[in-house]
Each structure stands twice: as C-alpha cells, then as structure tokens.
Design a protein around this motif. Structure first.
Motif: not given
Length: 165
Positions: A8-32
C-alpha cells in the motif's frame, strides 16, 4: 495500519507519478513486521508482474523503523513498531486498514476498531480495506461512516471504502 509487505505504501508512492502536486507523509504501524525471507518471496513475484512498482517497494521496505525517511521531495515514510490500538496522537486523511481477515486476526475487527478508525480520520477522510464483511461494514456505519463497495485491484474482487463526513 499494517505496513506488511509495504505494497500500500508503494502504491501511494507510485500515485505521486500521476499526481505531482501532492505531498504524502505515509505513517505506518505494524506490531509484527514481515520477515525478510517472506518479503524477498513477495518481491520476486511482484517484480515479474510490475517491475517499476517493485523497485519502489524495495526502497520502502529497507527504510529504517522509527524515523521519517524522505524518498523524494514529496514522499516521506515513517514506520512505527506498535499495535494499532496503542495510544497514539495522529489524524490522517486516508487509512489503509490492511489487517488480516477477521477469521485470522479477530481483534482487529471488533467494535472499538470502528471508533478508533473514525477518531483517527479527519473530516472528509477515507478508510479503505479489503474486508467487505457485512458485520464490519455495519459497524463502520454505526460509527458515522458512509460506506461503499468498490471494484478491487487485481487479485481482489471488492474493496470497502468508508468516508467520514
């Protein structure tokens, strides 16, 4: 929620290729966090299908846990080792709720989960999950979300989107 393989993070990162005016701060949680052997197997399969996405994914997987990492001027990633219901102060525009299915990880789909998701989203925020189980959808609606089922990505028939109005 749930960095998992990082897809999901990689897809969000790739989304910027189509939407260059966005800025994404991707905060992710994972216990394991997923182990390196499983990640390598996942990456090998993805490389065959989507090589450009696979390159982004590997960068994100290698990022250190517990610190913000900048990948390009408009994409930052923070991976935190913790449980979803730990006391954390943040609000989000989008939550990718990528827990395992209710049959595998039932604690992620109980009543207080809907309220926790609702409280962590800004007004107008969206939660997306691959779980379209009726019980969970109704729980989200009881918390105040407007829900809808959408066509899923390759390999997933349907996804559930919940909007906080």
């Amino acid at each position: 929620m749930g960095f998992g393989s990082g897809l999901n993070a990689a897809l969000a990162f790739q989304f910027l290729d189509l939407n260059p005016n966005l800025k994404i701060n991707y905060f992710s949680l994972d216990a394991y966090p997923v182990d390196s052997i499983s990640l390598k197997e996942f990456n090998n399969n993805l490389t065959k299908q989507m090589p450009a996405l696979s390159q982004k994914l590997e960068l994100l997987q290698m990022a250190h846990w517990g610190e913000w990492v900048n990948f390009q001027k408009d994409f930052n990633l923070y991976k935190k080792k913790c449980f979803w219901n730990d006391r954390l102060e943040f609000t989000a525009d989008i939550i990718f709720y990528d827990a395992f299915a209710p049959s595998v990880q039932p604690e992620m789909w109980i009543d207080h989960s809907g309220k926790l998701i609702y409280d962590r989203l800004r007004i107008g925020g969206i939660m997306v999950t691959y779980c379209v189980q009726g019980r969970f959808r109704r729980l989200l609606e009881e918390c105040g979300f407007r829900t809808e089922r959408l066509k899923g990505p390759p390999g997933k028939r349907i996804v559930l989107r919940a909007l906080k109005e």
